[in-house]
Design a protein around this motif. Structure first.
Motif, short mmCIF file in Angstrom:
data_model
loop_
_atom_site.label_atom_id
_atom_site.label_comp_id
_atom_site.label_asym_id
_atom_site.label_seq_id
_atom_site.Cartn_x
_atom_site.Cartn_y
_atom_site.Cartn_z
N VAL A 1 0.86 -1.19 -0.09
CA VAL A 1 -0.19 0.03 -0.13
C VAL A 1 0.71 1.22 -0.03
O VAL A 1 1.72 1.43 0.95
CB VAL A 1 -0.94 0.00 1.25
CG1 VAL A 1 -1.72 1.29 1.21
CG2 VAL A 1 -1.73 -1.20 1.28
N ALA A 2 0.67 2.09 -1.20
CA ALA A 2 1.34 3.44 -1.17
C ALA A 2 0.64 4.31 -0.25
O ALA A 2 -0.68 4.59 -0.61
CB ALA A 2 1.54 3.95 -2.24
N LEU A 3 1.34 5.05 0.66
CA LEU A 3 0.44 5.97 1.48
C LEU A 3 -0.06 7.04 0.71
O LEU A 3 -1.14 7.56 1.00
CB LEU A 3 1.61 6.57 2.71
CG LEU A 3 1.79 5.67 3.61
CD1 LEU A 3 2.83 6.34 4.62
CD2 LEU A 3 0.59 5.02 4.20
N ILE A 4 0.58 7.46 -0.45
CA ILE A 4 0.07 8.34 -1.35
C ILE A 4 -1.24 8.07 -1.81
O ILE A 4 -2.20 9.07 -2.05
CB ILE A 4 1.11 8.80 -2.41
CG1 ILE A 4 0.62 10.10 -3.27
CG2 ILE A 4 1.19 7.50 -3.47
CD1 ILE A 4 0.46 11.30 -2.68
N ALA A 5 -1.61 6.84 -2.02
CA ALA A 5 -2.87 6.18 -2.63
C ALA A 5 -4.08 6.39 -1.78
O ALA A 5 -5.32 6.39 -1.91
CB ALA A 5 -2.64 4.85 -3.19
N LEU A 6 -3.59 6.80 -0.55
CA LEU A 6 -4.63 6.92 0.62
C LEU A 6 -4.92 8.44 1.07
O LEU A 6 -5.89 8.54 1.49
CB LEU A 6 -4.08 6.38 1.97
CG LEU A 6 -3.80 4.91 1.94
CD1 LEU A 6 -3.25 4.50 3.51
CD2 LEU A 6 -4.84 4.04 1.76
#
Length: 494
Positions: A382-387
């Motif tokens: 999970v890329a934090l930027i995707a959140l």
């Protein structure tokens, strides 16, 4: 400072210097800011500890149960005494109680930061929660008693925004301060930072906040206070510690006792009001349309909010193996949108009323659905930027919900019951935060060993359902009109 007794809307002017306005019984914008700052510190303190618990455990060699008490002690004292704090402010003077609470909070925070062992820390947290309960209710009570019209609307919206921002910033600041490890002090600055900030609030408030009290002060309802406080303790203590301790018999006994004490509280308060006395929780006030329906939405909203902050922090740190700094920074998109939303929420709510509250709940629901989807589909990479996008939607929706619900709840509370209304509102909010961590947090911890993404999706899915219920429930809130003067009855239409 000379104390004055004011009715809502009588002394809301802001002409002149902040000190001159306060002496005249009014509230300058600087006074509004200082009151909001006073509310910010105790609310942020509930969340700032979350990311510091591992460091506290290592430093003080604390057991998991003791760490739970570090969180629970503050929440218990805070929630159990909030309504009493509001009542004492009405009787003794809101400015006086605000300053007493601020001074006590500073001293208790210093004791927390210097605690040599876990049990001193737990005791200091109890005192910290109790002093916060004296401080916070005076903020809403002063707004409600002094301001009028659009100024009152903006102040109430800003209070709701401050509550949410404090929660998000608290978690963010906790990560920053723990990671900074200032002078090798580890977790201690999360408490010590309250000292200079609290001293500034105390000093400035002494010059810019009017000294007001209720025009109809009532005696302290000792039976109601003891029963209500006992109910909250019997409910929140086992819910806070039950999972950690394996749900021993005493936790179930306390939950049963909470039901009995709650029923006794209702009976005693009704009898007291029928006898012509002013109970701690006047049933007539709780039956007001805005109070009854608004509180029915504040509780589930707070449950969802508290559990999301808890579950998200655990998922990022334990599941994605981020440190405290990254864990705190990951919530930044939510904080930024909450802040931006708060700047415009007063105008939006004033124009669209309960439709704005429904829109906020729907926006939050969309963000929750998206963040759960991203977590499940991209785990474990999970890329934090995707959140960031989903978190921004959650923050935007919550800003409208916070501001809108806080405005609705106390809109038609009489000025002489302002402290009671504010105290009940904040008590329910605080209790909801604790219940969210205790209930949905327990579900998450039970599922986490098997699958972190499943645990996250399950708890966020429940929060999504809560948001949908709030979207529908907004339709049943009293309809409020814009520009209503606070010294006149508010027009409601079910």
């Amino acid at each position: 400072m000379t104390e004055v007794v004011v009715q809502a809307g009588v002394a809301g002017t802001r002409r002149g210097s902040p000190r001159e306005v306060a002496r005249a019984g009014g509230l300058h914008p600087l006074g509004v800011f200082i009151l909001l700052a006073g509310a910010f510190l105790p609310i942020a303190d509930f969340f700032i500890v979350n990311v510091a618990l591992p460091s506290i455990g290592r430093s003080l060699r604390a057991t998991p149960g003791a760490l739970e008490l570090v969180v629970a002690a503050y929440g218990l004292a805070y929630a159990a005494l909030l309504v009493l704090g509001g009542r004492l402010g009405d009787r003794m003077g809101r400015h006086r109680l605000f300053q007493i609470g601020a001074a006590g909070f500073v001293l208790a925070s210093a004791a927390c930061g210097l605690a040599p062992n876990t049990w001193v820390l737990v005791a200091a947290r109890l005192v910290q929660g109790a002093t916060a309960a004296a401080l916070v209710p005076q903020v809403l009570a002063t707004f409600h008693a002094v301001l009028e019209g659009e100024r009152k609307t903006r102040a109430l919206a800003l209070y709701g925004a401050t509550s949410g921002i404090a929660a998000v910033v608290g978690q963010l600041a906790g990560g920053l301060l723990v990671t900074a490890d200032i002078a090798g002090s580890s977790w201690r600055p999360i408490f010590l930072i309250n000292v200079p900030l609290g001293v500034a609030v105390y000093y400035i408030a002494g010059h810019v906040v009017p000294a007001t009290r209720s025009p109809h002060p009532s005696r302290v309802d000792l039976p109601g206070t003891l029963l209500f406080g006992g109910t909250l303790v019997a409910l929140l203590l086992p819910l806070s510690l039950g999972h950690t301790l394996g749900w021993p018999t005493w936790t179930w006994a306390l939950l049963g006792l909470a039901v009995v004490l709650g029923a006794l509280t209702v009976r005693v308060e009704r009898r007291s009001e029928r006898a012509g006395l002013t109970p701690l929780l006047p049933p007539s006030v709780l039956r007001l349309p805005s109070m009854a329906r608004g509180l029915a939405m504040v509780l589930p909203f707070s449950v969802g909010f508290g559990s999301f902050m808890f579950v998200f922090a655990l998922t990022v740190q334990n599941g994605l193996h981020a440190d405290a700094l990254v864990g705190g920074l990951s919530i930044l998109p939510m904080a930024a949108m909450f802040l931006l939303g708060s700047l415009v929420s007063a105008k939006i709510i004033n124009r669209y009323g309960r439709a704005a509250i429904a829109a906020g709940a729907a926006t939050q629901a969309l963000g929750l659905a998206l963040i759960a989807t991203v977590m499940v589909e991209t785990w474990p990479h999970v890329a934090l930027i995707a959140l960031a996008g989903p978190l921004a939607l959650i923050g935007a929706g919550q800003s409208l919900l916070f501001a809108g619900l806080f405005r609705v709840v106390i809109t038609d509370v009489p000025a002489h019951h302002a402290g009671i209304g504010g105290g009940v509102l904040i008590t329910l909010q605080q209790s909801g935060l604790a219940l969210g961590v205790a209930t949905l947090g327990t579900i998450y911890l039970a599922l986490e060993p098997h699958s972190i993404p499943t645990a996250f999706a399950t708890t966020v899915g429940i929060q999504f359902l809560i948001a949908l219920l709030l979207t529908v429930g907004a339709r049943f809130l009293p309809r409020f009109t814009s520009g209503t003067r606070s010294d006149e009855p508010v027009v409601f239409d079910a």
